[in-house]
Write a protein that holds these residues in place. Structure first.
Motif, short mmCIF file in Angstrom:
data_model
loop_
_atom_site.label_atom_id
_atom_site.label_comp_id
_atom_site.label_asym_id
_atom_site.label_seq_id
_atom_site.Cartn_x
_atom_site.Cartn_y
_atom_site.Cartn_z
N PHE A 47 0.85 -1.51 -0.14
CA PHE A 47 0.00 0.26 -0.15
C PHE A 47 0.44 1.52 0.44
O PHE A 47 -0.07 2.14 -0.66
CB PHE A 47 -0.99 0.16 0.77
N ALA A 77 0.87 4.06 -2.84
CA ALA A 77 0.44 5.70 -2.19
C ALA A 77 1.08 6.75 -2.62
O ALA A 77 0.32 8.06 -2.73
CB ALA A 77 -0.63 5.20 -0.95
N ILE A 103 -4.56 6.33 2.33
CA ILE A 103 -5.30 4.97 2.39
C ILE A 103 -6.48 5.08 2.89
O ILE A 103 -6.70 5.71 4.14
CB ILE A 103 -4.11 3.78 2.68
#
Length: 345
Positions: free
Chosen positions: A79, A83, A117
């Motif tokens: 993630f 991101a 996120i």
């Protein structure tokens, strides 16, 4: 810092159609860059990944999307990579293993410390033909339905209309307020699951295009059955600021079938002049603080979307959130809003 990237989790038992859904999203989105995270690569047949053999890192899918296969323990690191602004990812779709426990994936996304996120919802995919037998053998699947923000009853063309109606009624009983949507071959308009981007346009916050959502992609197929005609949308605008307590009550006890909601809100609180951006996915509510642009009116504007949503009743409840008093509310009225505002907790 950039826009928050929603993480949509796609779960469901083996063979329910999760990968078919992913392939459909990749082929039919209108310029959105999707980061696809696959938790069980051995069972994956995402078209553009076949040439890779196996995936040890991100693989470009040719249309701006990327794909990778990871162990659940690696999700936080992945993630963080997705991101980063240079990844230019608009949404992340995680396909869970057919035997995965979705509760753990939800916790990982919600608890992720990266401010870019955000949780985009759990989509539980159900095989219309096999779910009765499968849920008998694996009763934990019923508990997964209760965690879902949207249930997709896939392969709906393989059962009779009567059987489909009965299954949807049973799922609704198990999952309470969760919208239940019937489909075939994983055909779900991407605009239902996330806000789509158009690469020719600047990346700005946009409301959903429901004309696009309800567009029939299969009009040339005379045998295609239309399973997406039970969706409704509600657009609400109020020049009167809203009562925060009334809005919280609406969000915590949403209309039956509501799946997503977004918009900006002005509150009738004496000391509060800021702009609040609101996002709801299933039962998950988030407010973020903003400012009104120079010359922008303090007008509340919301868009709701759901399956089996009574648009008139939902609109009536939204109108009731407008503050009708003569004197503004005090700061205590904002306590419910602060519970859903990450910067304030």
């Amino acid at each position: 810092m950039g826009a928050v990237i929603p993480v949509v989790i796609v779960a469901g038992f083996l063979g329910s159609g999760k990968t078919t859904l992913l392939n459909y999203l990749l082929r039919n989105n209108r310029g959105t860059r999707i980061g696809v995270v696959v938790n069980d690569f051995g069972a994956v047949n995402i078209d553009a990944m076949l040439v890779a053999g196996q995936v040890d890192a991100m693989v470009s899918l040719g249309n701006g999307c990327v794909c990778c296969a990871v162990d659940v323990s690696e999700l936080d690191d992945l993630f963080a990579q997705l991101a980063q602004p240079r990844s230019a990812v608009d949404v992340i779709v995680v396909e869970a293993s057919g035997l995965a426990e979705p509760r753990n994936l939800i916790r990982m996304v919600v608890a992720n410390p990266n401010p870019r996120i955000g949780y985009g919802g759990l989509v539980e995919v159900v095989d219309a033909e096999q779910f009765g037998e499968t849920s008998t053998r694996h009763p934990e699947l019923i508990s997964h339905l209760k965690l879902a923000d949207l249930v997709l009853v896939n392969k709906a063309d393989r059962v009779t209309p009567e059987a489909l109606t009965a299954l949807r009624a049973q799922i609704t009983e198990w999952a309470d307020q969760v919208p239940v949507y019937a489909t075939t071959h994983g055909r779900v308009d991407p605009g239902l699951l996330f806000d789509e981007r158009t690469r020719e346009e600047p990346k700005v916050a946009q409301q959903l295009s429901f004309d696009a959502l309800l567009d029939d992609h299969d009009h040339d197929d005379p045998d295609h059955r239309h399973f997406h005609d039970d969706y409704a949308s509600v657009s609400f605008t109020s020049e009167r600021p809203l009562n925060p307590r009334a809005l919280v009550e609406f969000l915590e006890n949403p209309p039956h079938g509501l799946f997503r909601a977004k918009g900006c809100v002005a509150f009738a609180v004496e000391s509060e002049r800021r702009k609040f951006e609101m996002h709801l996915v299933g039962r998950h509510v988030t407010f973020t603080l903003g400012t009104w642009a120079r010359g922008e009116q303090r007008v509340s504007s919301l868009v709701l979307i759901g399956a089996g949503l009574d648009a008139d009743a939902a609109l009536e409840r939204l109108r009731a959130t407008a503050f009708e008093g003569d004197s503004p509310l005090d700061d205590q009225a904002m306590l419910g809003i602060w519970r859903y505002t990450p910067s304030m907790v």
